[in-house]
Design a protein around this motif. Structure first.
Motif, PDB file in Angstrom:
ATOM      1  N   MET B   1      42.881  32.138  20.998  1.00  0.00           N
ATOM      2  CA  MET B   1      41.602  31.479  21.241  1.00  0.00           C
ATOM      3  C   MET B   1      41.742  29.990  20.944  1.00  0.00           C
ATOM      4  O   MET B   1      42.296  29.612  19.918  1.00  0.00           O
ATOM      5  CB  MET B   1      40.536  32.102  20.327  1.00  0.00           C
ATOM      6  CG  MET B   1      39.145  32.046  20.910  1.00  0.00           C
ATOM      7  SD  MET B   1      37.951  32.820  19.830  1.00  0.00           S
ATOM      8  CE  MET B   1      37.776  34.424  20.560  1.00  0.00           C
ATOM      9  N   ALA B   4      38.402  24.767  20.846  1.00  0.00           N
ATOM     10  CA  ALA B   4      37.080  24.484  21.423  1.00  0.00           C
ATOM     11  C   ALA B   4      36.222  25.742  21.432  1.00  0.00           C
ATOM     12  O   ALA B   4      35.019  25.701  21.151  1.00  0.00           O
ATOM     13  CB  ALA B   4      37.257  23.955  22.847  1.00  0.00           C
ATOM     14  N   TRP B   5      36.872  26.873  21.745  1.00  0.00           N
ATOM     15  CA  TRP B   5      36.121  28.132  21.777  1.00  0.00           C
ATOM     16  C   TRP B   5      35.748  28.568  20.355  1.00  0.00           C
ATOM     17  O   TRP B   5      34.651  29.071  20.121  1.00  0.00           O
ATOM     18  CB  TRP B   5      36.932  29.222  22.476  1.00  0.00           C
ATOM     19  CG  TRP B   5      36.089  30.453  22.699  1.00  0.00           C
ATOM     20  CD1 TRP B   5      35.935  31.493  21.835  1.00  0.00           C
ATOM     21  CD2 TRP B   5      35.242  30.742  23.804  1.00  0.00           C
ATOM     22  NE1 TRP B   5      35.056  32.415  22.341  1.00  0.00           N
ATOM     23  CE2 TRP B   5      34.607  31.978  23.562  1.00  0.00           C
ATOM     24  CE3 TRP B   5      34.956  30.067  24.992  1.00  0.00           C
ATOM     25  CZ2 TRP B   5      33.717  32.548  24.444  1.00  0.00           C
ATOM     26  CZ3 TRP B   5      34.060  30.652  25.874  1.00  0.00           C
ATOM     27  CH2 TRP B   5      33.454  31.876  25.591  1.00  0.00           C
ATOM     28  N   ARG B   8      32.825  26.585  19.362  1.00  0.00           N
ATOM     29  CA  ARG B   8      31.651  27.087  20.079  1.00  0.00           C
ATOM     30  C   ARG B   8      31.135  28.354  19.390  1.00  0.00           C
ATOM     31  O   ARG B   8      29.936  28.519  19.187  1.00  0.00           O
ATOM     32  CB  ARG B   8      32.051  27.382  21.533  1.00  0.00           C
ATOM     33  CG  ARG B   8      30.936  27.812  22.423  1.00  0.00           C
ATOM     34  CD  ARG B   8      31.460  28.046  23.839  1.00  0.00           C
ATOM     35  NE  ARG B   8      30.391  28.369  24.749  1.00  0.00           N
ATOM     36  CZ  ARG B   8      29.922  29.597  24.943  1.00  0.00           C
ATOM     37  NH1 ARG B   8      30.435  30.602  24.260  1.00  0.00           N
ATOM     38  NH2 ARG B   8      28.935  29.822  25.807  1.00  0.00           N
ATOM     39  N   ARG B  12      27.521  28.998  17.631  1.00  0.00           N
ATOM     40  CA  ARG B  12      26.645  30.070  18.119  1.00  0.00           C
ATOM     41  C   ARG B  12      26.379  31.111  17.047  1.00  0.00           C
ATOM     42  O   ARG B  12      25.263  31.594  16.904  1.00  0.00           O
ATOM     43  CB  ARG B  12      27.257  30.715  19.368  1.00  0.00           C
ATOM     44  CG  ARG B  12      27.258  29.772  20.555  1.00  0.00           C
ATOM     45  CD  ARG B  12      27.908  30.395  21.748  1.00  0.00           C
ATOM     46  NE  ARG B  12      27.058  31.364  22.398  1.00  0.00           N
ATOM     47  CZ  ARG B  12      26.190  31.072  23.351  1.00  0.00           C
ATOM     48  NH1 ARG B  12      26.060  29.836  23.756  1.00  0.00           N
ATOM     49  NH2 ARG B  12      25.449  31.993  23.905  1.00  0.00           N
ATOM     50  N   LEU B  16      22.906  32.277  15.510  1.00  0.00           N
ATOM     51  CA  LEU B  16      22.472  33.677  15.583  1.00  0.00           C
ATOM     52  C   LEU B  16      22.135  34.237  14.203  1.00  0.00           C
ATOM     53  O   LEU B  16      21.217  35.034  14.057  1.00  0.00           O
ATOM     54  CB  LEU B  16      23.582  34.526  16.205  1.00  0.00           C
ATOM     55  CG  LEU B  16      23.657  34.558  17.728  1.00  0.00           C
ATOM     56  CD1 LEU B  16      24.943  35.203  18.188  1.00  0.00           C
ATOM     57  CD2 LEU B  16      22.465  35.310  18.310  1.00  0.00           C
ATOM     58  N   HIS B  17      22.908  33.809  13.207  1.00  0.00           N
ATOM     59  CA  HIS B  17      22.701  34.343  11.852  1.00  0.00           C
ATOM     60  C   HIS B  17      22.128  33.260  10.939  1.00  0.00           C
ATOM     61  O   HIS B  17      22.644  33.005   9.858  1.00  0.00           O
ATOM     62  CB  HIS B  17      24.028  34.873  11.301  1.00  0.00           C
ATOM     63  CG  HIS B  17      24.707  35.845  12.217  1.00  0.00           C
ATOM     64  ND1 HIS B  17      24.170  37.075  12.515  1.00  0.00           N
ATOM     65  CD2 HIS B  17      25.847  35.769  12.939  1.00  0.00           C
ATOM     66  CE1 HIS B  17      24.962  37.703  13.367  1.00  0.00           C
ATOM     67  NE2 HIS B  17      25.986  36.926  13.646  1.00  0.00           N
ATOM     68  N   ALA B 201      26.676  42.466  10.269  1.00  0.00           N
ATOM     69  CA  ALA B 201      26.411  41.695  11.491  1.00  0.00           C
ATOM     70  C   ALA B 201      27.682  41.457  12.310  1.00  0.00           C
ATOM     71  O   ALA B 201      27.621  41.395  13.536  1.00  0.00           O
ATOM     72  CB  ALA B 201      25.772  40.362  11.124  1.00  0.00           C
ATOM     73  N   ARG B 204      30.584  44.739  14.716  1.00  0.00           N
ATOM     74  CA  ARG B 204      30.704  45.070  16.139  1.00  0.00           C
ATOM     75  C   ARG B 204      31.509  44.003  16.882  1.00  0.00           C
ATOM     76  O   ARG B 204      32.381  44.311  17.690  1.00  0.00           O
ATOM     77  CB  ARG B 204      29.311  45.224  16.755  1.00  0.00           C
ATOM     78  CG  ARG B 204      29.361  45.883  18.108  1.00  0.00           C
ATOM     79  CD  ARG B 204      28.014  46.206  18.636  1.00  0.00           C
ATOM     80  NE  ARG B 204      28.142  46.750  19.965  1.00  0.00           N
ATOM     81  CZ  ARG B 204      28.244  48.029  20.251  1.00  0.00           C
ATOM     82  NH1 ARG B 204      28.240  48.902  19.273  1.00  0.00           N
ATOM     83  NH2 ARG B 204      28.356  48.454  21.498  1.00  0.00           N
ATOM     84  N   ARG B 205      31.200  42.731  16.563  1.00  0.00           N
ATOM     85  CA  ARG B 205      31.928  41.627  17.204  1.00  0.00           C
ATOM     86  C   ARG B 205      33.428  41.764  16.921  1.00  0.00           C
ATOM     87  O   ARG B 205      34.260  41.574  17.805  1.00  0.00           O
ATOM     88  CB  ARG B 205      31.409  40.287  16.670  1.00  0.00           C
ATOM     89  CG  ARG B 205      32.093  39.077  17.256  1.00  0.00           C
ATOM     90  CD  ARG B 205      31.512  37.816  16.654  1.00  0.00           C
ATOM     91  NE  ARG B 205      30.125  37.641  17.018  1.00  0.00           N
ATOM     92  CZ  ARG B 205      29.726  37.026  18.127  1.00  0.00           C
ATOM     93  NH1 ARG B 205      30.619  36.521  18.940  1.00  0.00           N
ATOM     94  NH2 ARG B 205      28.461  36.902  18.397  1.00  0.00           N
ATOM     95  N   ALA B 207      35.093  44.515  16.228  1.00  0.00           N
ATOM     96  CA  ALA B 207      35.642  45.656  16.966  1.00  0.00           C
ATOM     97  C   ALA B 207      35.898  45.276  18.424  1.00  0.00           C
ATOM     98  O   ALA B 207      36.919  45.650  19.015  1.00  0.00           O
ATOM     99  CB  ALA B 207      34.680  46.836  16.880  1.00  0.00           C
ATOM    100  N   VAL B 208      34.946  44.503  18.999  1.00  0.00           N
ATOM    101  CA  VAL B 208      35.096  44.056  20.393  1.00  0.00           C
ATOM    102  C   VAL B 208      36.334  43.171  20.520  1.00  0.00           C
ATOM    103  O   VAL B 208      37.158  43.339  21.435  1.00  0.00           O
ATOM    104  CB  VAL B 208      33.830  43.286  20.853  1.00  0.00           C
ATOM    105  CG1 VAL B 208      34.065  42.625  22.206  1.00  0.00           C
ATOM    106  CG2 VAL B 208      32.636  44.217  20.932  1.00  0.00           C
ATOM    107  N   LEU B 209      36.471  42.240  19.571  1.00  0.00           N
ATOM    108  CA  LEU B 209      37.602  41.303  19.638  1.00  0.00           C
ATOM    109  C   LEU B 209      38.942  42.012  19.453  1.00  0.00           C
ATOM    110  O   LEU B 209      39.939  41.621  20.062  1.00  0.00           O
ATOM    111  CB  LEU B 209      37.418  40.192  18.601  1.00  0.00           C
ATOM    112  CG  LEU B 209      36.375  39.131  18.987  1.00  0.00           C
ATOM    113  CD1 LEU B 209      36.009  38.263  17.804  1.00  0.00           C
ATOM    114  CD2 LEU B 209      36.882  38.266  20.138  1.00  0.00           C
ATOM    115  N   VAL B 210      38.960  43.040  18.629  1.00  0.00           N
ATOM    116  CA  VAL B 210      40.201  43.827  18.452  1.00  0.00           C
ATOM    117  C   VAL B 210      40.584  44.448  19.790  1.00  0.00           C
ATOM    118  O   VAL B 210      41.740  44.394  20.208  1.00  0.00           O
ATOM    119  CB  VAL B 210      40.019  44.915  17.372  1.00  0.00           C
ATOM    120  CG1 VAL B 210      41.134  45.953  17.457  1.00  0.00           C
ATOM    121  CG2 VAL B 210      40.010  44.288  15.983  1.00  0.00           C
ATOM    122  N   GLU B 214      42.283  40.010  20.222  1.00  0.00           N
ATOM    123  CA  GLU B 214      42.279  38.862  19.314  1.00  0.00           C
ATOM    124  C   GLU B 214      43.026  39.241  18.031  1.00  0.00           C
ATOM    125  O   GLU B 214      42.980  40.399  17.602  1.00  0.00           O
ATOM    126  CB  GLU B 214      40.825  38.454  19.007  1.00  0.00           C
ATOM    127  CG  GLU B 214      40.685  37.187  18.180  1.00  0.00           C
ATOM    128  CD  GLU B 214      41.450  35.997  18.758  1.00  0.00           C
ATOM    129  OE1 GLU B 214      42.665  35.882  18.477  1.00  0.00           O
ATOM    130  OE2 GLU B 214      40.846  35.203  19.484  1.00  0.00           O
TER     131      GLU B 214
END
Lengths: 288, 301
Positions: B1, B4-5, B8, B12, B16-17, B201, B204-205, B207-210, B214
């Motif tokens: 990654m 810049a990302w 970002r 974000r 969000l939190h 919080a 889940r993020r 788990a998605v990245l795994v 990432e």
């Protein structure tokens, strides 16, 4: 038909992924993989490969081992026996820390997709591209294209938590094909979809294949499998964890090595990470 | 990654939190404030200990008939008493100077003070005893014996003051320590709450990245970064608050207690603030990183 030996011999040489694909078209190669769950064999000595610009549809009843097979292909699971080769590397022997560099080259879509609920659909799709190393601007651009591709452009700014189960599956499919990556693995892509969406799914998977990606889809739905086969896909029947019908070697298509210049371009930039990682870290003592 | 990302994502996620970020910032602020207050508090207590009565437990006022030599002899005898820690002769000019400083700090008219003569103040001997639980008794005993010495006009054992001072000092220390412990516990609870909330919080993020490929460090970096930013902001606000409010507050307390110090009020040094901030940022980074659960997706069979 061709013997597996020359390709296997090639795989053991130190060549880049691009060089590898110039001689060996297989993005993914499963070699005698076995997998158990709770002592019960789920996948039993399965051997087949998915070449780039090839679409393979694995058809089988519920419980035949399709999802497990796809998890093996997506580097989310390691086989108990056998080997999984990705772009010429045996990923079954990689260290846990090296697997992310493989996964980022694979687009994976399931019936129950993992998405970040508080993020927008666009961000969810772009995240996969960002992991592959795209800049935010390029990732968002490609994500918009992918959402438009699956007919979900209107969902871009919507938070995933507000989407229906079907819409979430569409977003997951867009994420899987965005780029596109070297390998797309789609588990039951047509589950719960209407005719129009099923037609879109077939078109998208076919287009990704045409763009140079290797596509591996699994479904219990014979009509969807038929449509994918009509599109030029090859079908593999999976029964109780075994490939039914022809022996594994029979699944390998004829292949004549072609000069690199004649091959269509494939998005392989992220694979460099895999090479660096594999060369930089010692191989794990994996299963036999 | 790419960086810049990551930036970002940091922006974000922080948006969000918001509540968690605010709670984290407040927790870091409180932690920095507690650490700074403890450090400065210890310095102020040490300063007060030195200032209150200059640690004098016995004041022996001498008559005019006792000349300088005899005064020195008496001081020498007192020095040999086993429980005596320190003996000092205060000449009338010194006593006058001290009085002048005290009177002026309490707003007395300078002209009136100037009309007084140093000779008005008697020569005296200040005696400091070795601190122990029987300090008051020993001071009284010594005072009784000194009252019988020719040339000694008056002896002030400061009994009432000493006992009051020791009682207040002990009460103040306990109160301060209690308040600090209570606030520290509150801060620990706040940190645990932030940690748990963040973990839930971000699960889940992560788990998605795994699944997307990432790396563990890539998954943990954004949350580590924004927690580090929260720690830096919390710490900086605490340091500013202490630098602005601490000195006026202590000066006010000292004034109301009648404590007069000539040395400057203690403050935190730049190096101390920089070290504290660095520790806080590292702690924030670690908290953010370890609050992000990274599931192991790879499994056999």
């Amino acid at each position: 038909m061709r013997p597996i030996a020359p390709a296997s011999a090639l795989r053991n040489q130190k060549v880049s992924a691009a060089e590898h694909l110039a001689y060996d078209p297989f993005v993914l190669w499963l070699e005698g993989v076995c997998c158990q769950r709770g002592g019960v064999p789920v996948i039993d000595t399965v051997t087949f490969g998915v070449a780039r610009s090839e679409l393979i549809v694995v058809q089988g009843e519920a419980g035949s081992g399709k999802s497990t097979l796809l998890e093996l292909a997506a580097a989310l699971r390691t086989p108990d026996r056998g080997a999984v080769w990705f772009a010429g590397r045996n990923i079954s022997t990689l260290q846990q820390a090296s697997l992310p560099f493989v996964r980022r080259n694979i687009g994976y879509a399931t019936t129950d997709p993992l998405l970040v609920l508080e993020d927008s659909a666009l961000d969810n799709v772009a995240m996969a591209l960002a992991v592959r190393g795209e800049t935010p601007r390029r990732a968002l651009e490609l994500a918009r294209d992918a959402l438009a591709w699956v007919g979900a452009a209107d969902l871009e700014e919507r938070a995933v938590s507000t989407l229906s189960a079907g819409q979430k599956r569409v977003v997951a499919l867009a994420r899987a094909v965005a780029g596109p990556p070297s390998l797309i693995v789609a588990d039951e892509p047509g589950a719960g979809a209407g005719d129009h969406l099923r037609a879109t799914i077939v078109t998208v998977l076919g287009a990704a294949r045409d763009a140079g990606a290797a596509v591996l889809a699994a479904t219990a739905d014979s009509s969807l499998a038929d449509r994918l086969v009509e599109l030029g896909g090859r079908r593999i029947h999976l029964e109780q964890g075994r490939v039914a019908g022809a022996p594994a070697v029979g699944l390998v298509p004829d292949f004549t090595p072609a000069p690199t210049a004649d091959l269509p371009p494939v998005a392989l930039t992220p694979v460099r990470d895999l090479e660096a990682c594999v060369e930089g870290s010692p191989a794990r003592k994996g299963p036999a | 990654m790419r960086a810049a990302w990551v930036l970002r994502t940091v922006r974000r996620q922080a948006g969000l939190h918001r509540l968690t970020v605010l709670a984290a910032g407040a927790s870091f602020f409180l932690l920095a404030l507690l650490a700074g207050t403890s450090r400065l508090g210890a310095r102020v207590v040490a300063r007060w200990g030195g200032l209150v009565g200059q640690n004098v437990h016995l004041l022996v006022y001498l008559g005019d008939e006792m000349d300088e030599g005899t005064s020195r002899d008496l001081a020498e005898i007192l020095r040999r008493v086993p429980t005596v820690a320190q003996v000092a002769i205060v000449e009338p000019t010194q006593a006058f100077a001290r009085f002048k400083t005290s009177a002026l700090s309490f707003g007395a008219d300078g002209k009136t003070v100037e009309t007084l003569e140093p000779a008005y103040f008697p020569r005296s001997i200040e005696v400091r005893l070795i601190p122990a639980s029987d300090l008051e008794t020993r001071a009284d005993d010594l005072a009784k014996r000194l009252r019988g010495v020719p040339g000694v006009v008056q002896v002030d054992a400061m009994g009432a003051g000493l006992s009051r001072l020791s009682a207040w000092s002990s009460f103040g220390k306990r109160l301060g320590a209690g308040a600090l412990i209570a606030l520290a516990l509150l801060d620990v609870v706040a940190f645990v709450a932030v940690f748990v909330r963040l973990r839930t919080a971000l699960a889940r993020r992560a788990a998605v990245l795994v699944q997307l490929g990432e790396t563990t460090s890539g998954i943990r970096l954004p949350s580590g970064l924004w927690m580090a930013v929260a720690a830096a902001i919390g710490g900086a606000v605490a340091a500013t608050t202490l630098s602005l409010l601490w000195r006026p507050l202590v000066a006010r307390i000292e004034h109301s207690l009648g404590i007069l110090g000539t040395s400057p009020l203690p403050a935190l040094g730049r190096a101390e603030v920089a070290t504290g901030l660095a520790v806080l940022i590292a702690f924030g980074m670690a908290l953010g990183c370890f609050a992000t659960p990274v599931p192991q997706s790879d499994s056999h069979g």
